[in-house]
Write a protein that holds these residues in place. Structure first.
Motif, PDB file in Angstrom:
ATOM      1  N   LEU A   1      44.284  36.091  40.086  1.00 55.04           N
ATOM      2  CA  LEU A   1      43.936  37.395  40.644  1.00 55.04           C
ATOM      3  C   LEU A   1      43.828  38.435  39.531  1.00 55.04           C
ATOM      4  N   LEU A   2      44.767  38.412  38.628  1.00 49.92           N
ATOM      5  CA  LEU A   2      44.732  39.364  37.510  1.00 49.92           C
ATOM      6  C   LEU A   2      43.512  39.147  36.638  1.00 49.92           C
ATOM      7  N   LYS A   3      43.174  37.875  36.420  1.00 50.04           N
ATOM      8  CA  LYS A   3      41.999  37.575  35.593  1.00 50.04           C
ATOM      9  C   LYS A   3      40.742  38.133  36.235  1.00 50.04           C
ATOM     10  N   ILE A   4      40.672  38.027  37.549  1.00 50.07           N
ATOM     11  CA  ILE A   4      39.497  38.544  38.235  1.00 50.07           C
ATOM     12  C   ILE A   4      39.478  40.061  38.160  1.00 50.07           C
ATOM     13  N   LEU A   5      40.647  40.677  38.392  1.00 53.11           N
ATOM     14  CA  LEU A   5      40.713  42.137  38.348  1.00 53.11           C
ATOM     15  C   LEU A   5      40.359  42.671  36.959  1.00 53.11           C
ATOM     16  N   SER A   6      40.791  41.944  35.923  1.00 50.00           N
ATOM     17  CA  SER A   6      40.495  42.445  34.578  1.00 50.00           C
ATOM     18  C   SER A   6      39.165  41.915  34.061  1.00 50.00           C
ATOM     19  N   ARG A   7      38.398  41.256  34.919  1.00 51.73           N
ATOM     20  CA  ARG A   7      37.028  40.809  34.643  1.00 51.73           C
ATOM     21  C   ARG A   7      36.940  39.733  33.577  1.00 51.73           C
ATOM     22  N   VAL A   8      38.021  39.031  33.371  1.00 58.20           N
ATOM     23  CA  VAL A   8      37.972  37.922  32.421  1.00 58.20           C
ATOM     24  C   VAL A   8      37.199  36.763  33.034  1.00 58.20           C
ATOM     25  N   THR A   9      37.341  36.598  34.330  1.00 54.02           N
ATOM     26  CA  THR A   9      36.557  35.584  35.010  1.00 54.02           C
ATOM     27  C   THR A   9      36.064  36.167  36.336  1.00 54.02           C
TER      28      THR A   9
ATOM     29  N   ASP B   1      44.113  46.452  49.782  1.00 47.79           N
ATOM     30  CA  ASP B   1      43.700  47.723  49.194  1.00 47.79           C
ATOM     31  C   ASP B   1      44.862  48.307  48.412  1.00 47.79           C
ATOM     32  N   VAL B   2      44.534  49.035  47.388  1.00 48.50           N
ATOM     33  CA  VAL B   2      45.572  49.747  46.646  1.00 48.50           C
ATOM     34  C   VAL B   2      45.194  51.218  46.639  1.00 48.50           C
ATOM     35  N   THR B   3      46.131  52.063  47.044  1.00 46.14           N
ATOM     36  CA  THR B   3      45.821  53.489  47.036  1.00 46.14           C
ATOM     37  C   THR B   3      46.243  54.105  45.717  1.00 46.14           C
ATOM     38  N   GLN B   4      45.653  55.234  45.456  1.00 47.35           N
ATOM     39  CA  GLN B   4      45.864  55.894  44.172  1.00 47.35           C
ATOM     40  C   GLN B   4      47.319  56.296  43.980  1.00 47.35           C
ATOM     41  N   GLY B   5      47.824  56.110  42.775  1.00 47.61           N
ATOM     42  CA  GLY B   5      49.182  56.537  42.450  1.00 47.61           C
ATOM     43  C   GLY B   5      50.265  55.588  42.908  1.00 47.61           C
ATOM     44  N   GLN B   6      49.847  54.469  43.501  1.00 44.30           N
ATOM     45  CA  GLN B   6      50.823  53.526  44.023  1.00 44.30           C
ATOM     46  C   GLN B   6      51.256  52.524  42.948  1.00 44.30           C
ATOM     47  N   VAL B   7      52.504  52.093  43.021  1.00 45.81           N
ATOM     48  CA  VAL B   7      52.916  50.953  42.212  1.00 45.81           C
ATOM     49  C   VAL B   7      52.966  49.757  43.149  1.00 45.81           C
ATOM     50  N   LEU B   8      52.027  48.853  42.968  1.00 43.29           N
ATOM     51  CA  LEU B   8      51.925  47.694  43.845  1.00 43.29           C
ATOM     52  C   LEU B   8      52.488  46.474  43.145  1.00 43.29           C
ATOM     53  N   GLY B   9      53.441  45.831  43.776  1.00 40.54           N
ATOM     54  CA  GLY B   9      53.999  44.610  43.216  1.00 40.54           C
ATOM     55  C   GLY B   9      53.204  43.416  43.696  1.00 40.54           C
ATOM     56  N   ILE B  10      53.015  42.441  42.825  1.00 37.52           N
ATOM     57  CA  ILE B  10      52.390  41.181  43.244  1.00 37.52           C
ATOM     58  C   ILE B  10      53.370  40.072  42.906  1.00 37.52           C
ATOM     59  N   ILE B  11      53.840  39.380  43.933  1.00 41.66           N
ATOM     60  CA  ILE B  11      54.816  38.321  43.686  1.00 41.66           C
ATOM     61  C   ILE B  11      54.324  37.008  44.270  1.00 41.66           C
ATOM     62  N   GLY B  12      54.984  35.959  43.889  1.00 43.15           N
ATOM     63  CA  GLY B  12      54.609  34.633  44.354  1.00 43.15           C
ATOM     64  C   GLY B  12      55.104  33.614  43.360  1.00 43.15           C
ATOM     65  N   LYS B  13      55.201  32.392  43.830  1.00 40.34           N
ATOM     66  CA  LYS B  13      55.672  31.335  42.938  1.00 40.34           C
ATOM     67  C   LYS B  13      54.644  31.076  41.844  1.00 40.34           C
ATOM     68  N   ASN B  14      55.040  30.304  40.838  1.00 43.00           N
ATOM     69  CA  ASN B  14      54.061  29.860  39.856  1.00 43.00           C
ATOM     70  C   ASN B  14      52.994  29.051  40.573  1.00 43.00           C
ATOM     71  N   GLY B  15      51.741  29.357  40.244  1.00 43.80           N
ATOM     72  CA  GLY B  15      50.662  28.626  40.886  1.00 43.80           C
ATOM     73  C   GLY B  15      50.207  29.227  42.205  1.00 43.80           C
ATOM     74  N   ALA B  16      50.787  30.378  42.564  1.00 45.33           N
ATOM     75  CA  ALA B  16      50.390  30.998  43.827  1.00 45.33           C
ATOM     76  C   ALA B  16      49.074  31.744  43.694  1.00 45.33           C
ATOM     77  N   GLY B  17      48.629  31.958  42.452  1.00 48.14           N
ATOM     78  CA  GLY B  17      47.348  32.627  42.248  1.00 48.14           C
ATOM     79  C   GLY B  17      47.453  34.003  41.617  1.00 48.14           C
ATOM     80  N   LYS B  18      48.636  34.372  41.189  1.00 47.95           N
ATOM     81  CA  LYS B  18      48.812  35.709  40.603  1.00 47.95           C
ATOM     82  C   LYS B  18      47.949  35.894  39.356  1.00 47.95           C
ATOM     83  N   SER B  19      48.038  34.935  38.457  1.00 47.49           N
ATOM     84  CA  SER B  19      47.289  35.070  37.198  1.00 47.49           C
ATOM     85  C   SER B  19      45.793  35.070  37.445  1.00 47.49           C
TER      86      SER B  19
END
Lengths: 409, 282
Positions: free
Chosen positions: A84-92, A64-82
């Protein structure tokens, strides 16, 4: 504080191979499952399914992310960051699971999306604004501000193909920066662009979060994450490995991803070397701690088997950056050595090295001049950065970064 | 806790695996109407920037095409129901241009826009809809081309009441072009060969449609097959409206209408099915 993003058990499965499932039969099977609203059959039988044919990019990710928070997402390449972002931005779409959001989401990654080279700066501002989800009215209201921010007001009716690349990026960024989304995604901006651009992005992030909006910050730059985020999600192999305070999660990220104390042992048959000398053990040992960063010294330890006695025996150690750059050479004292096991260790003090990836080569020498054997790339390791209370998160270049005695008045 | 509970229903967006085949979000599309118009503008303006003749190309292309076909049917003496050959061909070509450009351009929706689609979300239908509209504008311009010819040949033509049906004909044509186009674009994601097929398929389809010959020319036993083409009645009614001659019936018009709706619904369904996950395949 209310929750603005709720990620619930999100999984994403990619099918490998250019034709999706490859066979018409499984295409139909999937289509049928989809139409009847059932779960994707391929994910459910993931255990027994041919693992080569699918790739699970995200597996049951929830946070969950609460309002006004700066949430960092870290992980190695291939960990799924991109992903996750694609899903959040509705690209896929996710394969299973749900994401719930409150408000508009925009990404600083999308800078300049849909810019048409033949259209003027003015036309592109409207087009790009609309692509990012603004209405014409909103863009018109902010138009002057955007033009001012971009600093290209003189050329606003010139086709953007005549712009310099700097002007182009500034204009594109100006549009994105005036979106005023409730949720902002900032992806690896620190890796691209100059110092000025970096400052603008970070300024925008602070601005956004101070107005009670939420920022998702994805980066490999741990210093920036540590200093800007209130909470950090660590992804590993598509799963959430840890959520928590930045310092703790980043430490754990380092621990999971390094070969500190990395030890290599060789048995008699496999030991590298020649008939004169063989390497039996090489080890990197961190002094006082578990994480190899620039503030920690480390010891390089070696064990060799000698086949002869030597009256004058010494070592010469070379340290290289992984890019091949020679950082330093250091020579051991000369001793007399007997046939059998000899041990050598060399301490690299804290606050000497710069961060980066390194490799060590060591040479066994007799009579101060005769090479018995040169063991190349014996150990590889990464030294992490560690900065407290800094405002600059970019690269600090240089082969070494020693702490020296300064006198200031 | 009470505040939290009351917030539960406030989600403005829910991202799910498949949003249901039949959940078609028209309201969202409406919110992006500005974007549709901006894309129309972009397509319309950008195409002719840095060309010498600019928008004049809208006229030149159908004029040259018409000249060639007119020459051709004059040589092989295709009867045109006593309609002046130039007018006969021009009406067919203008109408066919609209359909074929709608079909060809929308069929490229996913592959041609993959770079934008890969970065930012907006309803994907925005793109094909904007294509249909910008093509409609070039169609309108091309229709202006008809006027001088209609005036010049005013003795030989007899416009009918069907003129009132022209907007409906254009709507049907747009629906077929859009429906078929997005259907193809959805399929090209997996089966790339369709892209090549569509290029010459459209070319062939023109000869199966009474564009450069009248439907009345087709002998009796082939008429049944020819009437399977849902585009034929549209061309024939269009000619009848403007020039006074055409072969059609209520049944054939009804058939075209049903086909247009059917293909559009099928296209939208297919499009919706792939739009959420096509980025994984492209």
């Amino acid at each position: 504080m209310s929750t603005v993003i709720k990620v619930e058990n999100v999984s994403k499965v990619y099918e490998l191979g250019k034709m999706g499932t490859g066979t018409l039969a499984s295409d139909i099977q999937r289509a049928f499952a989809r139409m009847t609203g059932k779960e994707d059959p391929l994910l459910r039988i993931g255990e027994t399914y041919d693992e080569k044919a699918i790739h699970i990019a995200l597996r049951d990710v929830s946070f969950d992310v609460t309002q006004g928070q700066v949430l960092g997402i870290i992980g190695k390449n291939g960990a799924g960051k991109s992903t996750l972002l694609k899903i959040l931005s509705r690209v896929t779409a996710p394969t299973t699971g749900k994401v719930k959001m409150k408000g508009r989401l925009a990404s600083l990654l999308e800078v300049g999306t849909g810019f048409h080279p033949e259209l003027s700066g003015r036309e592109n501002i409207f087009l790009n604004g609309a692509i990012l989800g603004m209405t014409n009215k909103e863009v018109a209201r902010k138009f002057d501000e955007i033009v001012e921010f971009s600093g290209v007001s003189k050329f606003i009716d010139t086709p953007v193909k005549r712009y310099s690349s700097g002007m182009y990026v500034r204009l594109a960024f100006a549009v994105a920066a005036h979106l005023e989304p409730e949720i902002l995604i900032v992806d690896e901006v620190l890796a691209v662009g100059d110092a000025d651009f970096q400052r603008k992005c970070l300024g925008k992030m602070k601005d956004v979060s101070s107005h009670g909006r939420t920022v998702l910050f994805v980066s490999h730059n741990m210093e920036a994450v540590k200093n800007l985020c209130q909470e950090v999600v660590l992804l590993e192999k598509g799963q959430v490995a840890e959520i928590g305070k930045p310092a703790a999660v980043i430490n754990s990220y380092f621990k999971r991803n390094t070969q500190y104390n990395s030890q290599i042992l060789f048995n008699e048959q496999e030991a590298p070397g020649n008939e004169l000398v063989k390497l039996r053990r090489a080890e990197l040992h961190i002094q006082q701690g578990e994480i190899l960063d620039i503030n920690h010294g480390f010891e390089l330890q070696f064990e060799f088997d000698l086949e002869n006695d030597y009256s004058e025996f010494s070592y010469s150690l070379n340290l290289f950056a992984i890019t091949g750059e020679h950082i330093f050479n250091t020579v051991s004292p000369v001793v007399s050595a007997k046939r059998g096991r000899v041990v050598a260790s060399c301490l690299v003090p804290a606050d000497l090295m710069n961060s980066g990836d390194f490799t060590v080569s060591i040479m066994a020498v007799s009579q101060r001049s005769i090479t018995l054997f040169y063991f190349q790339n014996v150990l590889n390791f990464e030294i992490f950065d560690n900065r407290e209370n800094e405002k600059w998160f970019g690269n600090i270049s240089g082969a070494v970064r020693p702490k020296l005695n300064w006198k200031l008045s | 806790m009470a505040a939290l509970d009351s917030n539960r229903e406030d989600w403005t967006q829910v991202i799910e695996p498949t949003e249901g085949l039949f959940k078609f979000n028209l309201r969202e599309l409406w919110r992006y109407r500005d974007l549709i118009l901006l894309f129309v503008r972009r397509d319309f303006i950008a195409v002719y920037k840095q060309t010498v003749l600019g928008p004049l190309w809208h006229f030149l292309q159908p004029l040259f095409t018409t000249a060639v076909y007119t020459l051709f049917i004059s040589i092989v003496k295709v009867p045109t129901d006593e309609i002046p050959r130039i007018l006969f061909i021009l009406t067919g070509v203008v109408l066919w241009n609209y359909f074929s450009s709608c079909l060809i351009k929308t069929s490229n929706t996913f592959i041609g826009n993959a770079s934008i689609f890969g970065k930012v979300y907006f309803p994907r239908l925005v793109i094909p809809i904007s294509v249909i509209i910008s093509n409609l504008m070039s169609f309108a311009i091309q229709c202006l081309l008809l006027i001088p010819f209609l005036i010049y040949y005013r003795q030989n033509i007899h416009p009918t009441i069907y003129i009132l049906a022209i907007p409906f004909l254009i709507l049907l044509l747009a629906m077929m072009g859009l429906g078929l186009g997005i259907l193809v674009s959805s399929l090209t994601i997996k089966y790339r060969d369709l892209n090549y097929l569509i290029a010459f398929g459209v070319q062939l389809a023109m000869y199966a449609t009474p564009v450069i010959y009248p439907l009345s020319l087709i002998p009796g036993r082939f008429k049944a097959i020819a009437s399977l083409n849902p585009l034929s009645p549209i061309v024939e009614v269009f000619r009848c409206a403007l020039l006074g001659k055409g072969t059609f019936s209520i049944e054939t018009i009804l058939y075209s209408t049903v086909f247009a709706f059917g293909i559009l619904i099928l296209g939208v369904l297919m499009f919706r099915r792939v739009e959420n996950s096509f980025m994984d395949t492209v």
